[in-house]
Scaffold this active site. Structure first.
Site, PDB file in Angstrom:
ATOM      1  N   TRP A 297      10.337  -3.243  -1.193  1.00  0.00           N
ATOM      2  CA  TRP A 297      10.768  -2.039  -1.903  1.00  0.00           C
ATOM      3  C   TRP A 297      12.234  -1.809  -1.572  1.00  0.00           C
ATOM      4  CZ3 TRP A 297      11.876   2.998   0.360  1.00  0.00           C
ATOM      5  CH2 TRP A 297      12.253   3.931  -0.604  1.00  0.00           C
TER       6      TRP A 297
ATOM      7  N   GLU B 297       7.270  -3.120  -5.168  1.00  0.00           N
ATOM      8  CA  GLU B 297       6.991  -1.696  -5.413  1.00  0.00           C
ATOM      9  C   GLU B 297       8.111  -1.061  -6.234  1.00  0.00           C
ATOM     10  OE1 GLU B 297       6.480   0.465  -1.778  1.00  0.00           O
ATOM     11  OE2 GLU B 297       6.156   2.391  -2.774  1.00  0.00           O
TER      12      GLU B 297
ATOM     13  N   LYS C 132      10.042   2.188  -8.290  1.00  0.00           N
ATOM     14  CA  LYS C 132      10.314   3.604  -8.021  1.00  0.00           C
ATOM     15  C   LYS C 132      11.010   4.220  -9.223  1.00  0.00           C
ATOM     16  CE  LYS C 132      11.502   6.873  -4.562  1.00  0.00           C
ATOM     17  NZ  LYS C 132      11.796   7.187  -3.178  1.00  0.00           N
TER      18      LYS C 132
ATOM     19  N   ASP D  17       2.970   2.934  -6.366  1.00  0.00           N
ATOM     20  CA  ASP D  17       2.922   4.093  -5.480  1.00  0.00           C
ATOM     21  C   ASP D  17       2.846   5.305  -6.401  1.00  0.00           C
ATOM     22  OD1 ASP D  17       3.984   6.420  -4.119  1.00  0.00           O
ATOM     23  OD2 ASP D  17       4.643   5.091  -2.505  1.00  0.00           O
TER      24      ASP D  17
ATOM     25  N   HIS E  80       5.807   7.508  -7.259  1.00  0.00           N
ATOM     26  CA  HIS E  80       7.016   6.898  -7.818  1.00  0.00           C
ATOM     27  C   HIS E  80       7.050   6.887  -9.340  1.00  0.00           C
ATOM     28  CE1 HIS E  80       8.075   4.460  -3.920  1.00  0.00           C
ATOM     29  NE2 HIS E  80       7.931   5.740  -3.714  1.00  0.00           N
TER      30      HIS E  80
ATOM     31  N   HIS F  10      -0.094   2.134  -3.256  1.00  0.00           N
ATOM     32  CA  HIS F  10       0.250   3.078  -2.199  1.00  0.00           C
ATOM     33  C   HIS F  10      -0.305   4.406  -2.668  1.00  0.00           C
ATOM     34  CE1 HIS F  10       3.878   1.095   0.052  1.00  0.00           C
ATOM     35  NE2 HIS F  10       2.729   0.506   0.274  1.00  0.00           N
TER      36      HIS F  10
ATOM     37  N   ASP G 233       9.142  15.206  -5.174  1.00  0.00           N
ATOM     38  CA  ASP G 233       9.003  14.541  -3.888  1.00  0.00           C
ATOM     39  C   ASP G 233       7.724  13.712  -3.857  1.00  0.00           C
ATOM     40  OD1 ASP G 233       9.802  13.891  -1.342  1.00  0.00           O
ATOM     41  OD2 ASP G 233       8.746  15.578  -0.424  1.00  0.00           O
TER      42      ASP G 233
ATOM     43  N   ASP H 236       5.043  11.204  -0.937  1.00  0.00           N
ATOM     44  CA  ASP H 236       4.658  10.943   0.448  1.00  0.00           C
ATOM     45  C   ASP H 236       4.066  12.124   1.210  1.00  0.00           C
ATOM     46  OD1 ASP H 236       5.524   8.383   0.019  1.00  0.00           O
ATOM     47  OD2 ASP H 236       7.482   8.665   0.922  1.00  0.00           O
TER      48      ASP H 236
ATOM     49  N   ASP I 169       0.506   5.849   1.757  1.00  0.00           N
ATOM     50  CA  ASP I 169       1.938   6.000   2.026  1.00  0.00           C
ATOM     51  C   ASP I 169       2.249   7.484   2.124  1.00  0.00           C
ATOM     52  OD1 ASP I 169       4.655   5.855   2.238  1.00  0.00           O
ATOM     53  OD2 ASP I 169       4.998   4.728   0.400  1.00  0.00           O
TER      54      ASP I 169
HETATM   55 MN   LIG Z   1       5.299   3.547  -1.230  1.00  0.00          MN
END
Ligand SMILES: [Mn+2]
Length: 234
Positions: free
Chosen positions: A4, A45, A47, A78, A81, A105, A113, A115, A145
């Site tokens: 990533w 990965e 984003k 993820d 993302h 993830h 935001d 995570d 994640d």
């Molecule tokens: Mn991730």
């Protein structure tokens, strides 16, 4: 093995192609080194944006999907993302049709935001359902994640892991008949059945799972005890 690259630009770039070309060439160079493809699954990965890279992220979804398809590596999604109204649960089936494996993830996005600690929420359940419905538990690498330094990290770890496990258990309990209702065009009954499922006694089944695994439901008291005795002394 996940790659990533959080590169990009905060404001409007003058060249979008150059950095993506350099990223592509870098990946080609990394992957030119031989490795055991039966043991190592290289993932890429994507984003959408982050702090400081609001206008341009080199490793975007399109870049990563195309690169993965060309190189024969594993896509990693993820769910923090993507744009706030996009959901990974809807993407799982498409990815499984065109890839031997899919890596995830699992996380919890909040506005722009990502995570946050994974909770037993709608999207976590929906992602789990899509994996189970596609009979793809052996094809999907499920990773989490998340991080949150404002709460106890051990507790955060357990809460997030258990949320994913709960979602998988919930998905495994979904009756096959729902799929039949959809295929037969009985959408009124499908909606009613799905609503009924939401208030089934899932907590009892989760508790039974914990009993069978010989795991305590209460983890907080031990975590708090450790925090008092060990962490606060540091
Ligand atoms: Mn991730």
């Amino acid at each position: 093995m996940n790659i990533w690259i959080p590169d990009g630009y905060k404001d409007i770039p003058a060249d979008r192609l150059g950095p993506r070309r350099r990223f592509k060439e870098s990946l080609d160079e990394i992957l030119s080194i031989p490795y055991d493809k039966s043991k190592v699954f290289v993932c890429l990965e994507s984003k959408v944006f982050g702090i400081g890279v609001e206008s341009y992220t080199v490793g975007s979804s399109e870049f990563c999907m195309n690169y993965v398809a060309r190189a024969g590596i594993t896509p990693l999604m993820d769910n923090g993302h993507y744009h706030p109204t996009e959901v990974v649960s809807d993407k799982v089936s498409s990815m499984l049709l065109f890839n031997d494996h899919l890596a995830l993830h699992i996380t919890r996005p909040v506005r722009w935001d990502s995570d946050h600690v994974v909770l037993y929420d709608d999207e976590t359940r929906e992602i789990a359902k899509e994996i189970v419905r596609a009979d793809a538990l052996d094809k999907v690498f499920i990773a989490t994640d998340y991080f949150d330094a404002s709460i106890n990290r051990i507790s955060a770890w357990i809460t997030g892991m258990r949320s994913v496990q709960k979602a998988l258990l919930y998905a495994l309990l979904e009756p096959e008949s729902l799929r039949n209702l959809q295929n037969e065009g009985r959408f009124t009954e499908l909606m009613a059945a799905q609503e009924e499922l939401k208030i089934m006694p899932f907590g009892d089944i989760w508790q039974e799972y914990l009993n069978r695994e010989n795991v305590a439901a209460d983890y907080i008291s031990e975590v708090m005890d450790y925090e008092k005795k060990v962490l606060e002394a540091r």
